[in-house]
Design a protein around this motif. Structure first.
Motif, mmCIF file in Angstrom:
data_model
loop_
_atom_site.group_PDB
_atom_site.id
_atom_site.type_symbol
_atom_site.label_atom_id
_atom_site.label_comp_id
_atom_site.label_asym_id
_atom_site.label_seq_id
_atom_site.Cartn_x
_atom_site.Cartn_y
_atom_site.Cartn_z
ATOM 1 N N UNK A 78 1.072 -1.772 -3.115
ATOM 2 C CA UNK A 78 0.292 -1.335 -4.268
ATOM 3 C C UNK A 78 -0.700 -2.410 -4.687
ATOM 4 N N UNK A 79 -0.224 -3.652 -4.788
ATOM 5 C CA UNK A 79 -1.077 -4.753 -5.233
ATOM 6 C C UNK A 79 -2.220 -5.012 -4.255
ATOM 7 N N UNK A 80 -1.947 -4.884 -2.954
ATOM 8 C CA UNK A 80 -2.971 -5.149 -1.946
ATOM 9 C C UNK A 80 -4.128 -4.171 -2.052
ATOM 10 N N UNK A 81 -3.832 -2.927 -2.379
ATOM 11 C CA UNK A 81 -4.888 -1.912 -2.487
ATOM 12 C C UNK A 81 -5.533 -1.930 -3.870
ATOM 13 N N UNK A 82 -4.759 -2.234 -4.905
ATOM 14 C CA UNK A 82 -5.262 -2.179 -6.280
ATOM 15 C C UNK A 82 -6.367 -3.191 -6.556
ATOM 16 N N UNK A 83 -6.476 -4.227 -5.740
ATOM 17 C CA UNK A 83 -7.501 -5.254 -5.957
ATOM 18 C C UNK A 83 -8.805 -4.953 -5.217
ATOM 19 N N UNK A 84 -8.855 -3.850 -4.505
ATOM 20 C CA UNK A 84 -10.052 -3.514 -3.736
ATOM 21 C C UNK A 84 -11.184 -3.050 -4.650
ATOM 22 N N UNK A 85 -12.413 -3.299 -4.204
ATOM 23 C CA UNK A 85 -13.582 -2.943 -5.001
ATOM 24 C C UNK A 85 -13.988 -1.479 -4.850
ATOM 25 N N UNK A 86 -13.455 -0.803 -3.837
ATOM 26 C CA UNK A 86 -13.902 0.564 -3.557
ATOM 27 C C UNK A 86 -12.965 1.633 -4.115
ATOM 28 N N UNK A 87 -12.118 1.256 -5.095
ATOM 29 C CA UNK A 87 -11.227 2.237 -5.694
ATOM 30 C C UNK A 87 -12.024 3.200 -6.570
ATOM 31 N N UNK A 88 -11.635 4.471 -6.581
ATOM 32 C CA UNK A 88 -12.245 5.403 -7.540
ATOM 33 C C UNK A 88 -11.950 4.936 -8.968
ATOM 34 N N UNK A 89 -12.911 5.089 -9.859
ATOM 35 C CA UNK A 89 -12.762 4.617 -11.237
ATOM 36 C C UNK A 89 -11.573 5.290 -11.919
ATOM 37 N N UNK A 90 -10.762 4.485 -12.594
ATOM 38 C CA UNK A 90 -9.641 5.010 -13.357
ATOM 39 C C UNK A 90 -8.517 5.599 -12.537
ATOM 40 N N UNK A 91 -8.440 5.246 -11.277
ATOM 41 C CA UNK A 91 -7.433 5.832 -10.399
ATOM 42 C C UNK A 91 -6.066 5.184 -10.583
ATOM 43 N N UNK A 92 -5.040 5.892 -10.122
ATOM 44 C CA UNK A 92 -3.683 5.369 -10.058
ATOM 45 C C UNK A 92 -3.390 5.038 -8.608
ATOM 46 N N UNK A 93 -2.903 3.825 -8.361
ATOM 47 C CA UNK A 93 -2.622 3.374 -6.995
ATOM 48 C C UNK A 93 -1.122 3.385 -6.766
ATOM 49 N N UNK A 94 -0.688 4.091 -5.714
ATOM 50 C CA UNK A 94 0.737 4.226 -5.404
ATOM 51 C C UNK A 94 1.091 3.534 -4.098
ATOM 52 N N UNK A 95 2.031 2.593 -4.183
ATOM 53 C CA UNK A 95 2.592 1.961 -2.991
ATOM 54 C C UNK A 95 4.036 2.391 -2.840
ATOM 55 N N UNK A 96 4.455 2.698 -1.611
ATOM 56 C CA UNK A 96 5.835 3.121 -1.350
ATOM 57 C C UNK A 96 6.367 2.425 -0.102
ATOM 58 N N UNK A 97 7.672 2.242 -0.069
ATOM 59 C CA UNK A 97 8.309 1.756 1.150
ATOM 60 C C UNK A 97 9.753 2.241 1.167
ATOM 61 N N UNK A 98 10.205 2.647 2.351
ATOM 62 C CA UNK A 98 11.569 3.180 2.493
ATOM 63 C C UNK A 98 12.410 2.293 3.399
ATOM 64 N N UNK A 99 13.677 2.164 3.032
ATOM 65 C CA UNK A 99 14.642 1.379 3.798
ATOM 66 C C UNK A 99 15.957 2.151 3.820
ATOM 67 N N UNK A 100 16.569 2.267 4.982
ATOM 68 C CA UNK A 100 17.884 2.886 5.078
ATOM 69 C C UNK A 100 18.957 1.808 4.997
ATOM 70 N N UNK A 101 19.902 2.010 4.097
ATOM 71 C CA UNK A 101 21.035 1.094 3.985
ATOM 72 C C UNK A 101 22.236 1.708 4.688
ATOM 73 N N UNK A 102 22.732 1.020 5.702
ATOM 74 C CA UNK A 102 23.899 1.484 6.448
ATOM 75 C C UNK A 102 24.895 0.342 6.527
ATOM 76 N N UNK A 103 26.045 0.516 5.910
ATOM 77 C CA UNK A 103 27.038 -0.542 5.904
ATOM 78 C C UNK A 103 26.549 -1.829 5.280
#
Length: 202
Positions: free
Chosen positions: A53-78
């Motif tokens: 999220x932070x890496x994209x939120x600092x870009x100059x080409x973001x649409x004005x007033x936009x919401x920036x969403x970063x996601x990441x998934x991890x499977x926990x097994x044992x």
């Protein structure tokens, strides 16, 4: 209408949002996921989401007033955190360990309002029960290439769906993005979920 920027190259996350009436702008973060290690699975998922999220939120080409969403998934097994498998051999080894067992899929979400810099962050966790696959089924599934590109080496919305016998929690979270959690985060930042819906063009 509020523009959502998706800081992810995941086709599944994009499709999930589109199915929910949202047509986000996609800007891939380029974050090196290997730079973060040594954290508990849920914390790892959240920190990677925040970095994206932070890496994209600092870009100059973001649409004005936009919401920036970063996601990441991890499977926990044992107690172990499993991201994307390194290669086919690793994917086979994963499935040999996963079959007939249950894991927890953690998806970190970080949402930033580009207008004021406010951030909401949270992790959704869903228990996934895996079928008892034969060695032949594992080899055939890995040979399709699908498990090589996703956290935990499985999908629930693709070929891997037949190998998941049950889910406890939000189904969308296993795909890679929890819509109910995201709605709460959008509200936390002072926006209406329905304002994210794409408007039909006339």
């Amino acid at each position: 209408m509020t523009t959502l920027v998706l800081a992810s190259q995941s086709p599944a996350r994009l499709q999930t949002l589109r199915n929910a009436g949202i047509d986000p702008v996609v800007i891939v973060s380029g974050v090196d996921e290997s730079q973060v290690s040594g954290l508990a699975p849920a914390e790892l998922a959240l920190q990677l989401a925040e970095l994206k999220c932070a890496a994209v939120a600092t870009r100059d080409d973001l649409p004005a007033g936009s919401l920036v969403l970063g996601c990441d998934s991890v499977l926990e097994l044992g107690g172990e955190a499993l991201g994307k498998p390194e290669d086919a051999t690793d994917a086979v080894r994963r499935w040999q360990a996963m079959r007939s067992r249950s894991g927890v899929l953690h998806t970190g979400h970080a949402l930033r309002d580009s207008a004021n810099g406010h951030v909401a962050a949270a992790t959704a966790s869903t228990t996934v029960h895996f079928a008892d696959l034969s060695d032949g089924e594992i080899d055939a599934y890995v040979a399709t290439g699908e498990p090589l590109h996703v956290a935990g080496a499985f999908t629930v919305d693709g070929l891997g769906g037949a190998f998941v016998t049950g889910i406890e929690g939000d189904h969308h979270n296993v795909v890679g993005l929890s819509l109910p959690l995201l709605r709460d985060m959008v509200a936390e930042l002072g926006h209406a979920w329905t304002d994210l819906w794409a408007r039909p063009t006339s």
